[in-house]
Structures are given as structure tokens and as C-alpha cells.
Write a protein that holds these residues in place. Structure first.
Motif, PDB file in Angstrom:
ATOM      1  N   SER A  16       0.833  -1.206   0.000  1.00 55.26           N
ATOM      2  CA  SER A  16       0.000   0.000   0.000  1.00 55.26           C
ATOM      3  C   SER A  16       0.866   1.256   0.000  1.00 55.26           C
ATOM      4  O   SER A  16       0.581   2.226  -0.718  1.00 55.26           O
ATOM      5  CB  SER A  16      -0.919  -0.008   1.229  1.00 55.26           C
ATOM      6  OG  SER A  16      -1.737   1.141   1.258  1.00 55.26           O
ATOM      7  N   ASN A  76       0.714   3.072 -14.635  1.00 52.39           N
ATOM      8  CA  ASN A  76       0.171   4.424 -14.462  1.00 52.39           C
ATOM      9  C   ASN A  76       0.720   5.431 -15.472  1.00 52.39           C
ATOM     10  O   ASN A  76      -0.005   6.320 -15.928  1.00 52.39           O
ATOM     11  CB  ASN A  76       0.466   4.935 -13.048  1.00 52.39           C
ATOM     12  CG  ASN A  76      -0.252   4.130 -11.984  1.00 52.39           C
ATOM     13  OD1 ASN A  76      -1.255   3.484 -12.261  1.00 52.39           O
ATOM     14  ND2 ASN A  76       0.264   4.156 -10.770  1.00 52.39           N
ATOM     15  N   THR A 114      -6.280  -1.884  -9.150  1.00 49.18           N
ATOM     16  CA  THR A 114      -4.934  -2.368  -8.841  1.00 49.18           C
ATOM     17  C   THR A 114      -4.621  -2.256  -7.346  1.00 49.18           C
ATOM     18  O   THR A 114      -3.758  -2.987  -6.849  1.00 49.18           O
ATOM     19  CB  THR A 114      -3.874  -1.576  -9.630  1.00 49.18           C
ATOM     20  OG1 THR A 114      -4.055  -0.167  -9.388  1.00 49.18           O
ATOM     21  CG2 THR A 114      -3.996  -1.846 -11.118  1.00 49.18           C
ATOM     22  N   MET A 115      -5.304  -1.386  -6.639  1.00 49.11           N
ATOM     23  CA  MET A 115      -5.000  -1.187  -5.219  1.00 49.11           C
ATOM     24  C   MET A 115      -5.187  -2.474  -4.414  1.00 49.11           C
ATOM     25  O   MET A 115      -4.233  -2.972  -3.817  1.00 49.11           O
ATOM     26  CB  MET A 115      -5.852  -0.041  -4.655  1.00 49.11           C
ATOM     27  CG  MET A 115      -5.532   1.329  -5.243  1.00 49.11           C
ATOM     28  SD  MET A 115      -6.710   2.595  -4.736  1.00 49.11           S
ATOM     29  CE  MET A 115      -6.533   2.554  -2.972  1.00 49.11           C
ATOM     30  N   ASP A 143       2.101   6.673  -6.954  1.00 45.22           N
ATOM     31  CA  ASP A 143       1.104   7.695  -7.298  1.00 45.22           C
ATOM     32  C   ASP A 143       1.648   9.097  -7.078  1.00 45.22           C
ATOM     33  O   ASP A 143       1.434   9.999  -7.888  1.00 45.22           O
ATOM     34  CB  ASP A 143      -0.169   7.494  -6.470  1.00 45.22           C
ATOM     35  CG  ASP A 143      -0.946   6.257  -6.884  1.00 45.22           C
ATOM     36  OD1 ASP A 143      -0.761   5.801  -8.026  1.00 45.22           O
ATOM     37  OD2 ASP A 143      -1.730   5.740  -6.062  1.00 45.22           O
ATOM     38  N   GLN A 159       2.428   1.712  -3.419  1.00 39.49           N
ATOM     39  CA  GLN A 159       1.464   2.318  -4.340  1.00 39.49           C
ATOM     40  C   GLN A 159       1.356   3.816  -4.108  1.00 39.49           C
ATOM     41  O   GLN A 159       1.238   4.602  -5.063  1.00 39.49           O
ATOM     42  CB  GLN A 159       0.092   1.659  -4.173  1.00 39.49           C
ATOM     43  CG  GLN A 159       0.055   0.203  -4.607  1.00 39.49           C
ATOM     44  CD  GLN A 159      -1.355  -0.331  -4.723  1.00 39.49           C
ATOM     45  OE1 GLN A 159      -2.043  -0.119  -5.719  1.00 39.49           O
ATOM     46  NE2 GLN A 159      -1.792  -1.042  -3.702  1.00 39.49           N
ATOM     47  N   LEU A 185       3.794  -0.756 -11.157  1.00 39.10           N
ATOM     48  CA  LEU A 185       2.783   0.282 -10.960  1.00 39.10           C
ATOM     49  C   LEU A 185       3.090   1.533 -11.769  1.00 39.10           C
ATOM     50  O   LEU A 185       2.184   2.132 -12.371  1.00 39.10           O
ATOM     51  CB  LEU A 185       2.689   0.626  -9.468  1.00 39.10           C
ATOM     52  CG  LEU A 185       2.040  -0.442  -8.576  1.00 39.10           C
ATOM     53  CD1 LEU A 185       2.278  -0.135  -7.108  1.00 39.10           C
ATOM     54  CD2 LEU A 185       0.550  -0.536  -8.861  1.00 39.10           C
TER      55      LEU A 185
END
Length: 234
Positions: free
Chosen positions: A16, A116, A73-74, A23, A19, A112
């Protein structure tokens, strides 16, 4: 059972955070400040909005405040992180834990960022590769030869067709430094087959056409399958 649950929660929490880093780097924001917020409505999130997997399921995959759909995807990557952590602890020697945790964390991060942004951060990948070489020294002569033998044709192909990014080749080079050339090529083959299957599945069933497609998720999947193949079948 309690230890297994704790390992799963720990892995999910680490992923987490990975991610979050992916982001925020994409948005060119600090990794530490401000506190977590919704990227759509910018409302600050409470601790109960940030519980891995559970918050996503409880909120039905949407932001509590603006109801914007959250990325699937989370929870998927959080579940993968939990399962990988359990597998690592139960199947590998303690001396291998730092190496595999760092490698798996990096693979999740670059996966990721490729999903993204269609982009791989070069500096972290090189830095982590050097750290991995320190943690787990390999037979440099043999692995450098296989690394060059595998990546040189790919570089020529990339320059000729632009069908493969330099970030993809860098990741393949990293994997080839720590795996045999047979398993590296097997991982690339599996990655290509999964990518082709995904492409035709999307095209035939959903009529989706891709101008470009992130390849790192398939490379990561291919490497994982080839590694497990080595672990259980060779």
C-alpha cells in the motif's frame, strides 16, 4: 494462524505504501507530506479509509467523499503483497529475506509506474540493483555474460522498431544478473505469451485497440512464474 495473518497484513501494508509512492511520484508530490488524500476531490483521508483491502471492499471501490471509482490495482497488489510475504517467510532461508523483499518491492513499484505512466524510473532501478548485488553477490562473470547476450539483441531491436522500451530492457538486465540465462529467457517467453493473450482478449471481447501497452507487468509475471518453476519443478 496468527503469524500468517500478521505476515499478510504486513505485506499488504508495505505494498500500500509502495502504491502511494508510485502515485505521488507520478503527480510530482512529496512522499511524506501532506497526509493521504483523494486525488480526485483532494479530501484528506482518515485512517479507516486507508486500511488495505478492507477499506476498498467496504467503500465498494469508491472514494467515501466524491464517489470517484478507485483503481482496482489497489486491492489486487495489496493481496499479492500479503501472499508473497507469507510465501517468502515460509519457503526461503532468513538470509534471503532482505534480497527477495527488496527485489519484489522494486518489481511491484516499477510495475505500478509502468501501468500508471508507461514509465520506469531509471535511477531507483539501478540503485536497487547495486544494493541487491551487495546483499546477494552473484557469479559476476557468468551473469554479466548472459546479461549482455540477452540484452544486446533487445537493444538493437528497440532501436530498430521502438517496440520495446529501454526501461523494459533495464529490468530484463537486472533479472538476468540474478537468474540463470535459461530462467531469464523462460520469463521473457512467458511474459510475451501472457501479453499476447491479454492483447487478443481485450481486442476480441472488448474491441479495445492499444497504441501502446505497459510490458513490465507481464515481465514481472513472467519472472515470478519462471522463479516458481525453478523452485518447484527443477
Amino acid at each position: 494462524m496468527a503469524i500468517t495473518t500478521l505476515l499478510f497484513i504486513s505485506g499488504a501494508c508495505v505494498v500500500s505504501f509502495i502504491q502511494l509512492c508510485a502515485d505521488r511520484l507520478a503527480a510530482q508530490q512529496s512522499l511524506l507530506l501532506p497526509r493521504s488524500f483523494c486525488f480526485n476531490c483532494h479530501h484528506k483521508l482518515s485512517y479507516y479509509d486507508l486500511i488495505p483491502i478492507i477499506s476498498y471492499l467496504y467503500l465498494h471501490g469508491r472514494c467515501r467523499y466524491c464517489h470517484q471509482r478507485l483503481k482496482l490495482t489497489m486491492p489486487i497488489f495489496e493481496i499479492i503483497g500479503g501472499l508473497v510475504t507469507i510465501w517468502l517467510v515460509n519457503n526461503l532461508a532468513v538470509s534471503m529475506w532482505p534480497f527477495m523483499i527488496l527485489l519484489c518491492g522494486e518489481l511491484i513499484f516499477v510495475t505500478l509506474t509502468d501501468i500508471n505512466e508507461y514509465f520506469i524510473y531509471t535511477f531507483p532501478t539501478i540503485a536497487i540493483t547495486l544494493a541487491l548485488l551487495i546483499i546477494h553477490p552473484t557469479d559476476i562473470t557468468v551473469h554479466w555474460r548472459s546479461c549482455l547476450a540477452i540484452t544486446t539483441p533487445l537493444l538493437l531491436y528497440s532501436r530498430a522498431s521502438h517496440g520495446l522500451g529501454l526501461g523494459d530492457i533495464l529490468l530484463i538486465a537486472q533479472i538476468s544478473l540474478f537468474c540463470s540465462w535459461e530462467l531469464t529467457l523462460l520469463g521473457i517467453l512467458i511474459a510475451c505469451l501472457i501479453c499476447m493473450g491479454f492483447f487478443y482478449w481485450q481486442q476480441l471481447l472488448f474491441k479495445r485497440h492499444f497504441l501502446r501497452m505497459p510490458f513490465v507487468p507481464f515481465l514481472t509475471s513472467g519472472w515470478l512464474i519462471s522463479y516458481l518453476w525453478q523452485f518447484y519443478f527443477l
